[in-house]
Motif scaffolding. Structure first.
Motif, PDB file in Angstrom:
ATOM      1  N   UNK A   3       4.180  -7.845 -70.338  1.00 44.52           N
ATOM      2  CA  UNK A   3       4.246  -8.666 -69.150  1.00 44.52           C
ATOM      3  C   UNK A   3       3.074  -7.954 -68.427  1.00 44.52           C
ATOM      4  N   UNK A   4       2.730  -9.379 -67.827  1.00 41.39           N
ATOM      5  CA  UNK A   4       1.310  -9.161 -67.047  1.00 41.39           C
ATOM      6  C   UNK A   4       1.035 -10.108 -65.799  1.00 41.39           C
ATOM      7  N   UNK A  49       0.009  -4.512 -62.822  1.00 39.67           N
ATOM      8  CA  UNK A  49       1.372  -4.859 -62.684  1.00 39.67           C
ATOM      9  C   UNK A  49       2.009  -4.385 -62.429  1.00 39.67           C
ATOM     10  N   UNK A  50       2.040  -4.046 -60.962  1.00 40.72           N
ATOM     11  CA  UNK A  50       2.714  -3.638 -60.124  1.00 40.72           C
ATOM     12  C   UNK A  50       3.293  -4.663 -58.762  1.00 40.72           C
ATOM     13  N   UNK A 167      -3.797  -2.524 -68.510  1.00 35.55           N
ATOM     14  CA  UNK A 167      -3.375  -4.181 -68.259  1.00 35.55           C
ATOM     15  C   UNK A 167      -2.303  -4.931 -68.686  1.00 35.55           C
ATOM     16  N   UNK A 168      -1.232  -4.181 -68.647  1.00 34.39           N
ATOM     17  CA  UNK A 168       0.382  -4.687 -68.524  1.00 34.39           C
ATOM     18  C   UNK A 168       1.246  -4.170 -68.865  1.00 34.39           C
ATOM     19  N   UNK A 169       2.202  -4.355 -69.096  1.00 28.30           N
ATOM     20  CA  UNK A 169       3.131  -4.044 -69.416  1.00 28.30           C
ATOM     21  C   UNK A 169       4.232  -3.706 -70.590  1.00 28.30           C
ATOM     22  N   UNK A 170       4.379  -2.890 -71.476  1.00 28.57           N
ATOM     23  CA  UNK A 170       4.204  -3.107 -72.561  1.00 28.57           C
ATOM     24  C   UNK A 170       5.987  -2.306 -72.585  1.00 28.57           C
TER      25      UNK A 170
END
Length: 255
Positions: A3-4, A49-50, A167-170
């Motif tokens: 998710x980005x 990503x927050x 760089x993103x949420x895994x």
């Protein structure tokens, strides 16, 4: 699933999306349903990503880091030691963080970050990970001399851009079996596994929730392995969490 949070080319309105091959499918929020809108992945700018109201951090949570600070195994903390970073500390992937004018000893601490997916209050350790949206990479930037000299850690830990995230949420990761590696200018400085944590991620989240409600979007930094050290203008820091990806930031000239 990755998710980005991102900016489409030519736009100033951040969007959330999920990576689908070489494309980004826009979603109706972090972890939300996909829409019919998509962009080429290489055309967007990644953001932290927050959109977090708070960042809760755990200090001295890796056994090897405890030892490098000169403590022995007989003096381990009885419960997680927490501190806060404020939302102003968030920095995007690829950011240039100016070397702070108020420190002569600027340090990196690479960490696994947990992003909360739904409200947590008095949640058991067994149920805690079910409240996590996913995991990301973080750098806990620290003015080490100010951490020692100031009464509180606000300046040392919560200055602008002191928490690069991404760089993103895994969403598919086992936080008990992850490797955290930090490189400075390509040289490995930290290389630790989360099974060396004194307090596993589930216990940390449960502990926090006993006295502080964790809300959707909050970020929890889970501690740093041994090998923390100094940064200088021009340095590049890369934090890799296996199964997530690599977060990269650079240190700019003195502000």
């Amino acid at each position: 699933m990755k998710l980005i949070r991102f900016l489409p080319s030519g736009s100033q309105a951040p969007l959330w999306g999920l990576i689908d091959g070489e494309s980004v499918v826009v979603t109706d929020g972090p972890g939300g349903d996909g829409t019919s809108i998509s962009f080429p992945l290489d055309s967007v700018r990644l953001l932290a990503p927050a959109e977090t109201p708070k960042i809760v951090c755990v200090g001295r949570n890796y056994l090897d880091h405890i030892r490098e600070l000169g403590n022995d195994d007989q003096n381990l903390p009885a419960e997680p030691g927490l501190f806060l970073k404020l939302p102003n500390t968030l920095a995007d992937p690829g950011a240039v963080v100016p070397y702070p004018a108020f420190t002569e000893n600027f340090h990196y601490e690479g960490e696994l970050a947990a992003v909360i997916g739904r409200t947590m209050k008095d949640v058991s350790e067994e149920e805690a990970l079910g409240h996590v949206l996913g995991y990301s990479c973080a750098v806990d930037l620290t003015a080490r001399d100010r951490q020692k000299s100031d009464l509180q850690w606000t300046r040392a830990k919560s200055a602008d851009l002191f928490c690069p995230l991404g760089p993103w949420i895994e969403t598919e990761l086992d936080p008990a079996k992850s490797r955290v590696t930090t490189r400075v200018n390509g040289e490995v400085r930290q290389d630790g596994t989360t099974d060396l944590m004194i307090f596993p991620v589930a216990r940390v989240l449960s502990y926090i929730s006993t006295f502080m409600t964790l809300e959707r979007g909050d970020v929890v930094l889970t501690g740093t392995p041994c090998g923390v050290g100094e940064l200088h203008p021009g340095d590049r820091v890369d934090v890799t969490v296996d199964g997530v990806g690599t977060l990269s930031v650079s240190i700019g000239e003195r502000a």
